[in-house]
Design an enzyme around this catalytic site. Structure first.
Site, PDB file in Angstrom:
ATOM      1  NE  ARG A 128      10.490  -2.929 -11.147  1.00  0.00           N
ATOM      2  CZ  ARG A 128       9.815  -1.825 -11.407  1.00  0.00           C
ATOM      3  NH1 ARG A 128       8.508  -1.904 -11.655  1.00  0.00           N
ATOM      4  NH2 ARG A 128      10.402  -0.660 -11.427  1.00  0.00           N
ATOM      5  CG  HIS A 164       7.212  -3.052 -17.161  1.00  0.00           C
ATOM      6  ND1 HIS A 164       8.291  -3.680 -16.598  1.00  0.00           N
ATOM      7  CD2 HIS A 164       6.832  -2.096 -16.277  1.00  0.00           C
ATOM      8  CE1 HIS A 164       8.561  -3.136 -15.423  1.00  0.00           C
ATOM      9  NE2 HIS A 164       7.689  -2.164 -15.212  1.00  0.00           N
ATOM     10  CD  GLU A 186       9.037  -6.961 -17.529  1.00  0.00           C
ATOM     11  OE1 GLU A 186       9.599  -5.894 -17.865  1.00  0.00           O
ATOM     12  OE2 GLU A 186       8.149  -6.998 -16.678  1.00  0.00           O
ATOM     13  CG  LEU A 195      -2.213   0.850   1.042  1.00  0.00           C
ATOM     14  CD1 LEU A 195      -3.119   0.284  -0.054  1.00  0.00           C
ATOM     15  CD2 LEU A 195      -2.970   0.948   2.365  1.00  0.00           C
ATOM     16  N   GLY A 196       1.793   1.299  -0.974  1.00  0.00           N
ATOM     17  CA  GLY A 196       2.559   2.512  -1.205  1.00  0.00           C
ATOM     18  C   GLY A 196       1.763   3.464  -2.081  1.00  0.00           C
TER      19      GLY A 196
END
Length: 332
Positions: A229, A277, A258, A145-146
């Site tokens: 990520r 992304h 990726e 929860l940033g």
């Protein structure tokens, strides 16, 4: 003082950064020259997407501050930087939270309303109805929860859902979140969540966090959305969980490797939505980054701590240190 830039700025944006600190030399290295010029920097602003010889940078002994142009810091938090107390690192945490939240919703509604199934049906001109699901009435768990997680929670608040969350700093619970647990109570979130949204940074605690055991803890028929990520999720465990039917679908803006390899089974799974992304993409991205860089440059040269200074071992800032867009006049 030498400031080395490595993000796609225009000449006028470079000039604006230079005007913020008139006594400094500003060099726009770009990706092509960042490895060459980074050892000459006192301040680095940007995101090197090419290999950088960090040993050479540290041996030069000049670098004092890294202002990342991204929220994720795996591109610069190498062991030497982490251990060097003379180098501070600040991120772009929260700067692109609205865009990440919008991408989260694109993936969330895509998997719940079975968009991949209908995309595939379009290819063969099949206009038959297929089962779909509803968001309304579900419990949504946000892991992290940033800045991004809070924006996602706020965007969910009108949708008649119950929102719970975990965070390393379980403080300042917003009204949009019913329950906020510490990070080590992830199982409590998994036990009740119909949708699990990942918004955590990549660090030694989260690398490969979602493995077979964690997936087996999720509710049968639940959904996973990853806008964090890629390496937070073990792809082999995700594929197995999708095949077993425990997961009803997954929306992925990031993947363990990726670009996602062409032979990954995720490409062909009709329960999976994939985007490359792009969560933080915005036509304002560079200008907003320059705004933050200029604000933080003023603070740095005045002897104040920049916004978004991170705990280098965790890879993210304390909530009280996060920059809130619009809280300062970028041109002031």
């Amino acid at each position: 003082m030498r400031i080395v830039l490595c993000f796609p700025v225009t000449d006028s944006q470079v000039a604006r950064i230079a005007d913020t600190v008139p006594d400094a030399e500003v060099v726009n290295a770009g990706q092509s020259r960042i490895d060459e010029l980074l050892p000459t920097a006192d301040i680095f602003i940007g995101h090197a997407k090419v290999p950088v010889n960090w040993d050479r940078v540290l041996d030069a002994g000049r670098l004092r501050w890294i202002q990342s142009s991204a929220a994720g810091l795996d591109h610069c938090l190498v062991p030497g930087v982490i251990e060097d107390d003379s180098i501070i690192v600040s991120s772009a945490s929260g700067l692109f939270a609205p865009q990440v939240a919008e991408q989260t919703f694109a993936l969330l509604f895509g998997v719940i309303r079975r968009a991949p199934v209908f995309f595939n049906a379009r290819k063969v001109r099949d206009f038959s109805r297929q089962p779909t699901d509803d968001l309304r009435g579900k419990t949504v768990g946000i892991v992290g929860l940033g800045g991004n997680g809070r924006a996602i929670a706020e965007m969910l608040s009108p949708w008649d859902v119950r929102v719970v969350a975990t965070d390393f700093y379980p403080v300042d619970r917003p009204d949009s979140v019913e329950t906020l647990w510490p990070a080590d109570q992830l199982n409590d979130l998994l036990d009740i969540s119909d949708v699990v949204i990942l918004a955590i940074p990549l660090n030694e605690n989260t690398d490969g966090l979602f493995d077979e055991a964690v997936f087996n803890r999720m509710k049968r028929g639940s959904y996973l959305i990853n806008v964090a990520r890629g390496r937070v999720v073990q792809e082999s465990a995700l594929v197995a969980t999708l095949r077993s039917g425990r997961l009803a679908g997954a929306g992925l803006d990031v993947t363990e490797v990726e670009p996602l390899p062409a032979d990954s089974p995720l490409w062909d799974d009709p329960k999976v939505m994939i985007s490359p992304h792009i969560g933080a993409q915005s036509f304002r991205r560079v200008s907003d980054t320059v705004d933050l860089a200029c604000i933080n440059l003023k603070r740095f040269v005045a002897g104040q701590q920049p916004y978004n200074v991170v705990d280098k071992r965790l890879g993210f800032p304390h909530p009280s240190d996060v920059y809130r867009p619009g809280t300062e006049n970028p041109n002031g």
